[in-house]
Write a protein that holds these residues in place. Structure first.
Motif, PDB file in Angstrom:
ATOM      1  N   UNK A  80       0.949  -1.304  -0.308  1.00 51.51           N
ATOM      2  CA  UNK A  80       0.206   0.458   0.674  1.00 51.51           C
ATOM      3  C   UNK A  80       1.181   0.987   0.175  1.00 51.51           C
ATOM      4  N   UNK A  81       2.223   0.965   0.192  1.00 54.48           N
ATOM      5  CA  UNK A  81       3.109   2.021  -0.170  1.00 54.48           C
ATOM      6  C   UNK A  81       3.198   2.533  -1.803  1.00 54.48           C
ATOM      7  N   UNK A  82       3.111   4.034  -1.649  1.00 56.02           N
ATOM      8  CA  UNK A  82       3.347   4.659  -2.647  1.00 56.02           C
ATOM      9  C   UNK A  82       4.480   5.386  -2.955  1.00 56.02           C
ATOM     10  N   UNK A  83       4.901   5.448  -3.386  1.00 58.18           N
ATOM     11  CA  UNK A  83       6.404   5.678  -3.950  1.00 58.18           C
ATOM     12  C   UNK A  83       7.040   6.589  -4.853  1.00 58.18           C
ATOM     13  N   UNK A  84       7.564   8.314  -4.510  1.00 57.87           N
ATOM     14  CA  UNK A  84       7.747   9.739  -5.077  1.00 57.87           C
ATOM     15  C   UNK A  84       9.301   9.309  -5.903  1.00 57.87           C
ATOM     16  N   UNK A  85       9.122   9.252  -8.045  1.00 55.76           N
ATOM     17  CA  UNK A  85      10.114   9.304  -8.039  1.00 55.76           C
ATOM     18  C   UNK A  85      10.829  10.798  -8.089  1.00 55.76           C
ATOM     19  N   UNK A  86      12.107   9.937  -8.388  1.00 62.24           N
ATOM     20  CA  UNK A  86      13.247  11.566  -8.241  1.00 62.24           C
ATOM     21  C   UNK A  86      13.294  12.499  -9.763  1.00 62.24           C
ATOM     22  N   UNK A  87      13.470  13.956  -8.973  1.00 64.48           N
ATOM     23  CA  UNK A  87      13.187  15.023 -10.334  1.00 64.48           C
ATOM     24  C   UNK A  87      14.235  14.994 -11.528  1.00 64.48           C
ATOM     25  N   UNK A  88      13.629  15.469 -12.738  1.00 69.35           N
ATOM     26  CA  UNK A  88      14.719  15.164 -13.835  1.00 69.35           C
ATOM     27  C   UNK A  88      15.586  15.415 -13.751  1.00 69.35           C
ATOM     28  N   UNK A  89      16.681  15.547 -14.151  1.00 67.51           N
ATOM     29  CA  UNK A  89      17.566  16.272 -13.275  1.00 67.51           C
ATOM     30  C   UNK A  89      18.531  15.956 -11.958  1.00 67.51           C
ATOM     31  N   UNK A  90      17.758  15.371 -11.359  1.00 69.02           N
ATOM     32  CA  UNK A  90      17.825  15.630  -9.939  1.00 69.02           C
ATOM     33  C   UNK A  90      19.809  14.178  -9.271  1.00 69.02           C
ATOM     34  N   UNK A  91      20.388  15.874  -8.803  1.00 71.08           N
ATOM     35  CA  UNK A  91      21.902  14.645  -8.271  1.00 71.08           C
ATOM     36  C   UNK A  91      21.302  13.955  -7.614  1.00 71.08           C
ATOM     37  N   UNK A  92      22.604  13.249  -7.261  1.00 68.48           N
ATOM     38  CA  UNK A  92      22.760  12.281  -6.348  1.00 68.48           C
ATOM     39  C   UNK A  92      22.763  12.673  -5.254  1.00 68.48           C
ATOM     40  N   UNK A  93      21.842  12.422  -4.307  1.00 66.95           N
ATOM     41  CA  UNK A  93      22.054  12.395  -2.787  1.00 66.95           C
ATOM     42  C   UNK A  93      21.901  13.515  -2.576  1.00 66.95           C
ATOM     43  N   UNK A  94      20.373  13.746  -2.804  1.00 70.50           N
ATOM     44  CA  UNK A  94      19.631  15.173  -2.561  1.00 70.50           C
ATOM     45  C   UNK A  94      18.498  14.922  -2.231  1.00 70.50           C
ATOM     46  N   UNK A  95      18.047  15.798  -1.362  1.00 74.61           N
ATOM     47  CA  UNK A  95      16.634  16.501  -1.069  1.00 74.61           C
ATOM     48  C   UNK A  95      15.965  17.542  -1.252  1.00 74.61           C
ATOM     49  N   UNK A  96      15.500  17.961  -1.835  1.00 76.55           N
ATOM     50  CA  UNK A  96      15.176  19.129  -2.205  1.00 76.55           C
ATOM     51  C   UNK A  96      13.005  19.671  -2.782  1.00 76.55           C
ATOM     52  N   UNK A  97      12.849  20.821  -2.869  1.00 71.44           N
ATOM     53  CA  UNK A  97      11.858  21.089  -2.262  1.00 71.44           C
ATOM     54  C   UNK A  97       9.871  20.409  -3.858  1.00 71.44           C
ATOM     55  N   UNK A  98      10.622  20.518  -4.278  1.00 66.29           N
ATOM     56  CA  UNK A  98       9.790  19.468  -5.737  1.00 66.29           C
ATOM     57  C   UNK A  98       9.923  17.981  -4.730  1.00 66.29           C
ATOM     58  N   UNK A  99      10.087  17.435  -4.068  1.00 66.49           N
ATOM     59  CA  UNK A  99      10.126  16.254  -3.809  1.00 66.49           C
ATOM     60  C   UNK A  99       9.350  16.052  -2.167  1.00 66.49           C
ATOM     61  N   UNK A 100       9.661  17.350  -1.518  1.00 67.93           N
ATOM     62  CA  UNK A 100       8.472  17.065  -0.196  1.00 67.93           C
ATOM     63  C   UNK A 100       7.078  17.812  -0.601  1.00 67.93           C
TER      64      UNK A 100
END
Length: 245
Positions: A80-100
């Protein structure tokens, strides 16, 4: 159904699924010499406190990461878990506002007031530097307007951000989890953590053995994510961010 006056009501037969919880056993065992027990009279209380604290740690880890085989089913292994994909071109080992924003959008609306953000402590530097682009400038997301000389908000979209050891390191699956843990079903033995002490197991060695046993099981309520009445993006009580490697 909307029904006209004096018209027959339309019946429905809702479908239910059975959720089976079988209590799994979490155990701890410790030996202590008679000399140690005599010389350190508080050892019994220290051992009890330490084992209960470790049981709490192991239980929390199972709720998040449990396989469901001989232990609780953790939210990261739930269907039942939802997975959010990373942003296009998102750098490795980052967490950005679009993810939030995208994680928040995929959380069921009735779970928002009960939800928390669980993160690995490695994610904190990303939060402290996170900003929202405004024209050619920007505004901080996690830090207050006064900057680092005041305490961080410690919330995202009004919900607490809690660093825990059970989340994965930055950039890997499970480093950021948004969840409503009131929607995690669990059962335990009413007696809680059971402690027994025996002098017989290691009698000829002048040792006593302390045994701790706790029986618990749990799993998320949903067996699959929910498709909303309008729209195609599924929603859930638990949302994670995919790897950024």
């Amino acid at each position: 159904y909307w029904t006209a006056e004096a018209a027959a009501l339309t019946d429905t037969k809702p479908k239910f699924r059975q959720i089976k919880l079988e209590l799994n056993k979490l155990t701890g065992l410790c030996y202590a010499t008679d000399e140690l027990l005599e010389d350190a009279q508080a050892l019994d209380a220290v051992l009890t406190k330490a084992f209960i604290a470790e049981f709490d740690f192991k239980l929390s880890n199972a709720i998040i990461r449990g396989s469901g085989a001989g232990q609780p089913l953790g939210v990261l292994n739930s269907d039942g878990l939802v997975t959010i994909s990373k942003e296009d071109g998102q750098a490795a080992a980052t967490f950005v506002y679009e993810n939030v924003c995208k994680m928040w959008a995929r959380l069921l609306p009735n779970s928002r007031s009960n939800s928390v953000w669980l993160i690995n402590a490695d994610v904190l530097p990303q939060l402290y530097q996170m900003s929202l682009a405004v024209g050619t400038g920007g505004a901080p997301v996690f830090l207050p307007s006064g900057g680092a000389n005041t305490s961080p908000y410690s919330t995202l979209f009004g919900r607490p951000v809690i660093p825990v050891e059970h989340c994965s390191t930055l950039g890997t699956v499970g480093d950021v989890i948004l969840g409503d843990f009131s929607q995690y079903l669990w059962a335990e033995k009413r007696s809680g953590v059971k402690k027994d002490v025996s002098i017989h197991v290691r009698f000829i060695y002048d040792e006593s053995v302390f045994r701790f046993v706790y029986r618990f099981d749990g799993q998320p309520v949903l067996s699959s994510a929910i498709t909303p009445f309008k729209g195609t993006n599924t929603l859930s009580h638990f949302v994670k961010l995919d790897a950024r490697t």
